[in-house]
Design a protein around this motif. Structure first.
Motif, PDB file in Angstrom:
ATOM      1  N   VAL A 173       0.867  -1.181   0.000  1.00  0.00           N
ATOM      2  CA  VAL A 173       0.000   0.000   0.000  1.00  0.00           C
ATOM      3  C   VAL A 173       0.902   1.227   0.000  1.00  0.00           C
ATOM      4  N   ASP A 174       0.449   2.276  -0.675  1.00  0.00           N
ATOM      5  CA  ASP A 174       1.180   3.541  -0.679  1.00  0.00           C
ATOM      6  C   ASP A 174       0.354   4.564   0.082  1.00  0.00           C
ATOM      7  N   THR A 175       1.003   5.650   0.491  1.00  0.00           N
ATOM      8  CA  THR A 175       0.320   6.656   1.304  1.00  0.00           C
ATOM      9  C   THR A 175       0.826   8.045   0.968  1.00  0.00           C
ATOM     10  N   GLU A 176      -0.024   9.026   1.267  1.00  0.00           N
ATOM     11  CA  GLU A 176       0.320  10.422   1.030  1.00  0.00           C
ATOM     12  C   GLU A 176      -0.569  11.280   1.924  1.00  0.00           C
ATOM     13  N   ILE A 177      -0.017  12.392   2.401  1.00  0.00           N
ATOM     14  CA  ILE A 177      -0.809  13.337   3.198  1.00  0.00           C
ATOM     15  C   ILE A 177      -1.225  14.485   2.284  1.00  0.00           C
ATOM     16  N   MET A 178      -2.538  14.721   2.240  1.00  0.00           N
ATOM     17  CA  MET A 178      -3.078  15.835   1.464  1.00  0.00           C
ATOM     18  C   MET A 178      -4.053  16.599   2.353  1.00  0.00           C
ATOM     19  N   GLU A 179      -3.838  17.892   2.481  1.00  0.00           N
ATOM     20  CA  GLU A 179      -4.702  18.748   3.298  1.00  0.00           C
ATOM     21  C   GLU A 179      -4.879  18.180   4.710  1.00  0.00           C
ATOM     22  N   HIS A 180      -3.794  17.786   5.328  1.00  0.00           N
ATOM     23  CA  HIS A 180      -3.738  17.298   6.708  1.00  0.00           C
ATOM     24  C   HIS A 180      -4.434  15.958   6.925  1.00  0.00           C
ATOM     25  N   VAL A 181      -4.707  15.234   5.853  1.00  0.00           N
ATOM     26  CA  VAL A 181      -5.331  13.913   5.960  1.00  0.00           C
ATOM     27  C   VAL A 181      -4.450  12.915   5.207  1.00  0.00           C
ATOM     28  N   ARG A 182      -4.204  11.760   5.849  1.00  0.00           N
ATOM     29  CA  ARG A 182      -3.397  10.712   5.209  1.00  0.00           C
ATOM     30  C   ARG A 182      -4.312   9.804   4.399  1.00  0.00           C
ATOM     31  N   PHE A 183      -3.929   9.580   3.144  1.00  0.00           N
ATOM     32  CA  PHE A 183      -4.683   8.728   2.240  1.00  0.00           C
ATOM     33  C   PHE A 183      -3.863   7.499   1.878  1.00  0.00           C
ATOM     34  N   TYR A 184      -4.561   6.398   1.577  1.00  0.00           N
ATOM     35  CA  TYR A 184      -3.921   5.117   1.244  1.00  0.00           C
ATOM     36  C   TYR A 184      -4.514   4.575  -0.053  1.00  0.00           C
ATOM     37  N   TRP A 185      -3.687   3.885  -0.833  1.00  0.00           N
ATOM     38  CA  TRP A 185      -4.132   3.189  -2.034  1.00  0.00           C
ATOM     39  C   TRP A 185      -3.172   2.040  -2.306  1.00  0.00           C
ATOM     40  N   ILE A 186      -3.620   1.081  -3.081  1.00  0.00           N
ATOM     41  CA  ILE A 186      -2.856  -0.127  -3.328  1.00  0.00           C
ATOM     42  C   ILE A 186      -1.772   0.127  -4.390  1.00  0.00           C
ATOM     43  N   THR A 187      -0.624  -0.514  -4.228  1.00  0.00           N
ATOM     44  CA  THR A 187       0.463  -0.417  -5.209  1.00  0.00           C
ATOM     45  C   THR A 187       0.307  -1.534  -6.242  1.00  0.00           C
ATOM     46  N   ASP A 188       1.105  -1.494  -7.290  1.00  0.00           N
ATOM     47  CA  ASP A 188       1.078  -2.566  -8.298  1.00  0.00           C
ATOM     48  C   ASP A 188       1.477  -3.897  -7.663  1.00  0.00           C
ATOM     49  N   TYR A 189       2.493  -3.854  -6.787  1.00  0.00           N
ATOM     50  CA  TYR A 189       2.914  -5.064  -6.077  1.00  0.00           C
ATOM     51  C   TYR A 189       1.779  -5.571  -5.182  1.00  0.00           C
ATOM     52  N   GLY A 190       1.076  -4.653  -4.525  1.00  0.00           N
ATOM     53  CA  GLY A 190      -0.066  -5.009  -3.685  1.00  0.00           C
ATOM     54  C   GLY A 190      -1.178  -5.663  -4.489  1.00  0.00           C
ATOM     55  N   LYS A 191      -1.422  -5.161  -5.707  1.00  0.00           N
ATOM     56  CA  LYS A 191      -2.440  -5.759  -6.583  1.00  0.00           C
ATOM     57  C   LYS A 191      -2.058  -7.195  -6.936  1.00  0.00           C
ATOM     58  N   LYS A 192      -0.774  -7.386  -7.223  1.00  0.00           N
ATOM     59  CA  LYS A 192      -0.296  -8.729  -7.580  1.00  0.00           C
ATOM     60  C   LYS A 192      -0.515  -9.699  -6.417  1.00  0.00           C
ATOM     61  N   ILE A 193      -0.130  -9.292  -5.222  1.00  0.00           N
ATOM     62  CA  ILE A 193      -0.301 -10.143  -4.033  1.00  0.00           C
ATOM     63  C   ILE A 193      -1.789 -10.340  -3.743  1.00  0.00           C
ATOM     64  N   LYS A 194      -2.585  -9.292  -3.891  1.00  0.00           N
ATOM     65  CA  LYS A 194      -4.036  -9.379  -3.653  1.00  0.00           C
ATOM     66  C   LYS A 194      -4.672 -10.390  -4.612  1.00  0.00           C
ATOM     67  N   ASP A 195      -4.250 -10.380  -5.877  1.00  0.00           N
ATOM     68  CA  ASP A 195      -4.761 -11.344  -6.860  1.00  0.00           C
ATOM     69  C   ASP A 195      -4.355 -12.770  -6.489  1.00  0.00           C
ATOM     70  N   GLU A 196      -3.116 -12.942  -6.030  1.00  0.00           N
ATOM     71  CA  GLU A 196      -2.657 -14.267  -5.615  1.00  0.00           C
ATOM     72  C   GLU A 196      -3.433 -14.751  -4.397  1.00  0.00           C
ATOM     73  N   MET A 197      -3.748 -13.840  -3.482  1.00  0.00           N
ATOM     74  CA  MET A 197      -4.500 -14.199  -2.280  1.00  0.00           C
ATOM     75  C   MET A 197      -5.938 -14.584  -2.629  1.00  0.00           C
ATOM     76  N   ALA A 198      -6.478 -14.015  -3.710  1.00  0.00           N
ATOM     77  CA  ALA A 198      -7.843 -14.357  -4.131  1.00  0.00           C
ATOM     78  C   ALA A 198      -7.928 -15.823  -4.530  1.00  0.00           C
ATOM     79  N   VAL A 199      -6.815 -16.384  -5.007  1.00  0.00           N
ATOM     80  CA  VAL A 199      -6.773 -17.798  -5.388  1.00  0.00           C
ATOM     81  C   VAL A 199      -6.496 -18.671  -4.168  1.00  0.00           C
ATOM     82  N   ILE A 200      -5.567 -18.246  -3.315  1.00  0.00           N
ATOM     83  CA  ILE A 200      -5.155 -19.042  -2.153  1.00  0.00           C
ATOM     84  C   ILE A 200      -6.209 -19.018  -1.051  1.00  0.00           C
ATOM     85  N   ALA A 201      -6.767 -17.848  -0.768  1.00  0.00           N
ATOM     86  CA  ALA A 201      -7.769 -17.700   0.299  1.00  0.00           C
ATOM     87  C   ALA A 201      -8.962 -16.924  -0.255  1.00  0.00           C
TER      88      ALA A 201
END
Length: 178
Positions: free
Chosen positions: A139-167
């Protein structure tokens, strides 16, 4: 161990897909599983031998043949260390990873999605898990207007897809978070 007893067969079948010992014990309602004989007879293979608390085991082709299952299609080049780390958590790391997508969400928004999968995620644990996921580059993160935001990285998407098969998620839960 050419002739597999019903109890051994039951234990081995729990490892048809990569699984932690703790998850297998819980799934089989056992107090303890001893791996020595299974490893000695090359019926189970450890995918994370260097890890201490996140060991993942899977059936070998020999065990699959004895059980009458098709040969393994397990890709040994996956990041099993990261996958084991996600599975070893009391399902919370994986829940949070599944709750993050391409949108930039604050931790409370991620928690609201995550509570559909696990209602026991607290605000403090959410922030700790997000920090761990950022540390693992999922996951990646950034602070914008005093609030921290999160979103998935390309590596995170890859692991998330693998986890969809395993679990995989159950169909009802999967449609609820979509």
């Amino acid at each position: 161990m050419d002739n597999i007893s019903p109890s051994n067969k039951r234990i081995l079948l729990a490892f048809s897909s990569p699984c932690t010992p703790k998850k297998a014990k819980h799934q089989l309602c056992l107090k303890k599983i001893t791996f020595k004989e299974y490893l000695k007879n090359k019926l189970l293979k450890c995918l994370t031998p260097d890890e201490r608390n996140t060991k993942l085991y899977v059936l070998t082709d020999k065990a699959r043949m004895l059980l009458g299952e098709p040969p393994s299609a397990i890709d040994l080049n996956k990041d099993w260390k990261c996958i084991g780390w996600l599975l070893a958590s009391p399902r919370q790391r994986l829940v949070v990873l599944r709750s993050v997508d391409d949108r930039k969400l604050c931790s409370e928004e991620v928690r609201m999605v995550a509570t559909m999968l696990n209602c026991r995620i607290s605000r403090p644990s959410m922030k700790d898990i997000l920090k761990e996921l950022v540390g693992r580059r999922l996951v990646d993160t950034e602070i914008m207007e005093h609030v921290r935001f999160y979103w998935i990285t390309d590596y995170g998407k890859k692991i998330k897809d693998e986890m969809a098969v395993i679990a995989p998620l159950s169909p009802s839960i999967s449609s609820a978070i979509s």
